[in-house]
Scaffold this motif. Structure first.
Motif, mmCIF file in Angstrom:
data_model
loop_
_atom_site.group_PDB
_atom_site.id
_atom_site.type_symbol
_atom_site.label_atom_id
_atom_site.label_comp_id
_atom_site.label_asym_id
_atom_site.label_seq_id
_atom_site.Cartn_x
_atom_site.Cartn_y
_atom_site.Cartn_z
ATOM 1 N N PHE A 45 0.455 -0.712 0.127
ATOM 2 C CA PHE A 45 0.163 0.179 -0.273
ATOM 3 C C PHE A 45 0.935 1.353 0.158
ATOM 4 N N HIS A 46 0.801 2.172 -0.924
ATOM 5 C CA HIS A 46 1.960 2.951 -1.080
ATOM 6 C C HIS A 46 1.063 4.105 -0.816
ATOM 7 N N PRO A 47 1.707 5.289 -0.515
ATOM 8 C CA PRO A 47 1.600 6.605 -0.033
ATOM 9 C C PRO A 47 0.118 6.917 -0.986
ATOM 10 N N VAL A 48 -0.763 7.972 -0.384
ATOM 11 C CA VAL A 48 -1.986 8.340 -1.228
ATOM 12 C C VAL A 48 -0.836 9.744 -2.181
ATOM 13 N N PRO A 49 -1.420 9.871 -3.704
ATOM 14 C CA PRO A 49 -1.052 11.037 -3.970
ATOM 15 C C PRO A 49 -1.698 12.593 -3.596
ATOM 16 N N ALA A 50 -1.158 13.076 -3.834
ATOM 17 C CA ALA A 50 -2.141 14.375 -2.773
ATOM 18 C C ALA A 50 -2.728 15.076 -4.073
ATOM 19 N N LYS A 51 -2.703 14.437 -5.245
ATOM 20 C CA LYS A 51 -3.273 15.348 -6.237
ATOM 21 C C LYS A 51 -4.858 14.440 -6.625
ATOM 22 N N ASP A 52 -5.019 13.279 -5.791
ATOM 23 C CA ASP A 52 -6.600 12.398 -4.767
ATOM 24 C C ASP A 52 -6.565 12.875 -3.269
ATOM 25 N N ALA A 53 -5.407 12.660 -2.803
ATOM 26 C CA ALA A 53 -6.367 13.433 -1.449
ATOM 27 C C ALA A 53 -6.942 14.620 -1.376
ATOM 28 N N VAL A 54 -6.524 15.900 -1.958
ATOM 29 C CA VAL A 54 -6.431 17.071 -2.006
ATOM 30 C C VAL A 54 -8.119 17.252 -2.338
ATOM 31 N N PRO A 55 -8.702 16.767 -3.364
ATOM 32 C CA PRO A 55 -10.217 16.740 -4.201
ATOM 33 C C PRO A 55 -10.760 16.205 -2.780
ATOM 34 N N ALA A 56 -10.586 15.121 -3.015
ATOM 35 C CA ALA A 56 -11.302 14.303 -1.892
ATOM 36 C C ALA A 56 -11.778 14.663 -0.296
ATOM 37 N N LEU A 57 -10.422 15.245 0.029
ATOM 38 C CA LEU A 57 -10.224 16.048 1.957
ATOM 39 C C LEU A 57 -11.561 17.212 1.321
ATOM 40 N N ARG A 58 -11.087 18.062 0.443
ATOM 41 C CA ARG A 58 -11.365 19.218 0.384
ATOM 42 C C ARG A 58 -13.379 18.473 0.595
ATOM 43 N N SER A 59 -13.834 17.341 -0.151
ATOM 44 C CA SER A 59 -15.349 17.388 -0.314
ATOM 45 C C SER A 59 -15.469 16.945 0.865
ATOM 46 N N MET A 60 -14.754 16.432 1.911
ATOM 47 C CA MET A 60 -15.048 15.247 3.649
ATOM 48 C C MET A 60 -15.107 16.284 4.520
ATOM 49 N N HIS A 61 -14.117 17.774 3.450
ATOM 50 C CA HIS A 61 -14.864 18.674 4.813
ATOM 51 C C HIS A 61 -14.824 19.862 4.654
ATOM 52 N N VAL A 92 -2.304 17.486 4.101
ATOM 53 C CA VAL A 92 -2.113 17.045 2.845
ATOM 54 C C VAL A 92 -0.371 16.192 2.642
ATOM 55 N N ALA A 93 0.292 17.477 3.103
ATOM 56 C CA ALA A 93 1.235 17.752 2.563
ATOM 57 C C ALA A 93 1.717 17.277 4.074
ATOM 58 N N LEU A 94 1.430 17.512 4.980
ATOM 59 C CA LEU A 94 2.002 17.029 6.616
ATOM 60 C C LEU A 94 1.591 15.565 6.294
ATOM 61 N N SER A 95 1.031 15.467 6.121
ATOM 62 C CA SER A 95 0.891 13.616 6.255
ATOM 63 C C SER A 95 1.722 12.836 5.939
ATOM 64 N N GLY A 96 2.466 12.507 4.368
ATOM 65 C CA GLY A 96 3.041 12.264 4.016
ATOM 66 C C GLY A 96 2.172 11.375 3.082
#
Length: 299
Positions: free
Chosen positions: A221-237, A249-253
């Motif tokens: 299981f590899h780190p989730v790329p920021a390009k995928d994580a940022v839109p998803a987390l914006r939608s969730m929050h 997201v940058a801090l999360s690695g």
């Protein structure tokens, strides 16, 4: 939640979907990746999909409906075919058991000096107390997966499924097994029941027993790329500023679960920021002043 709703891990999910579609789910898997990256989440989706009576066939592969009684039971942790095992606080649990055992012996000794009626009353109380003890579980992240936990899992693995489907046993932080529980687990994965799949997760592969690793199908299981994580987390929050989401997201690695937790708990974020600012200011402060400010932050 469903496979399609998981952010990232497309390669790992594709492997698991093919196995489910072909009816060739392996007896044991080892999910390897950073903490809070999504290993347990995907493991739960495997359990839901393999046990869902209304499984959907999507272009990417099979997926759970997420709405049936089976899916909801798994999400709530009450499905009889699915068990999630986590490390527990072994020393505290043993201390509690020892204290209760001593109390029970004392009550039995006192009961011998009383009437038959009083003796029976104490026996009833002991029975009730033992029932409460067996139901108690102290769970703390980073503790141990005990031999008793693994023995109970093995016992359940050899029982017939209570409901139609496949038994899925998820062992989170499997590297927390001590040598005794690891050796017992090894014997189980060497000769697994035909209707059972074990999914072990770890973020510390070198601590795993090599013979267990070799008998599991390893999935990274590899780190989730920021390009995928940022839109998803914006939608969730949606109420959190976009720049804050990007910073977290940058801090999360690439640890999507960690980022989601941080954004879900503003107080934690504020404390972290305050501690960072305090750390930067310490070279110019006296020791007692720094300690007082730290106490103010964590109170």
């Amino acid at each position: 939640m469903s496979f399609d709703a998981v952010v990232g891990h497309e390669q790992a999910i594709a492997v698991l979907r093919r196995a489910i579609a072909s009816g060739r789910l392996a007896p044991a898997y080892l999910f390897v990746g950073a903490p809070n990256v999504g290993k347990t989440l995907v493991a739960m989706e495997v359990a839901k999909t393999i046990n869902c009576p209304h499984v959907r066939q999507t272009p990417q592969g099979p997926d759970s409906c997420g709405e049936c009684d089976s899916c909801l039971k798994i999400e709530k942790g009450i499905h009889p075919n699915v068990r999630l095992i986590r490390p527990q606080m072994k020393l505290q649990a043993e201390a509690k058991a020892a204290d209760k055992s001593a109390d029970s012996r004392q009550r039995r000794a006192d009961a011998k000096q009383t009437s038959d009626e009083h003796t029976q009353q104490n026996r009833d109380q002991d029975a009730e107390h033992k029932s409460d003890e067996s139901a108690e579980e102290v769970v703390i992240e980073g503790s141990l997966i005990t031999l008793d936990q693994v023995k109970e899992l093995t016992r359940m693995a050899h029982l017939k499924p209570v409901e139609k489907g496949r038994k899925i046993f998820i062992i989170e932080s499997a590297d927390a097994m001590n040598v005794h529980s690891a050796n017992h687990m090894l014997r189980t994965v060497e000769e697994p029941p035909g209707d059972t799949t074990f999914i072990l997760t770890t973020s510390r592969l070198p601590r795993m027993l090599p013979t267990i690793v070799s008998r599991c199908q390893n999935i990274r299981f590899h780190p989730v790329p920021a390009k995928d994580a940022v839109p998803a987390l914006r939608s969730m929050h949606p109420r959190i500023a976009p720049q804050t989401v990007e910073a977290v997201v940058a801090l999360s690695g690439g640890r999507f679960g960690w980022a989601h937790t941080m954004l879900s708990r503003p107080v934690v974020m504020q404390q972290r920021q305050a501690l960072l600012q305090l750390a930067l200011s310490l070279p110019g402060r006296r020791m007692f002043e720094g300690m007082r400010l730290a106490e103010d932050i964590i109170e």
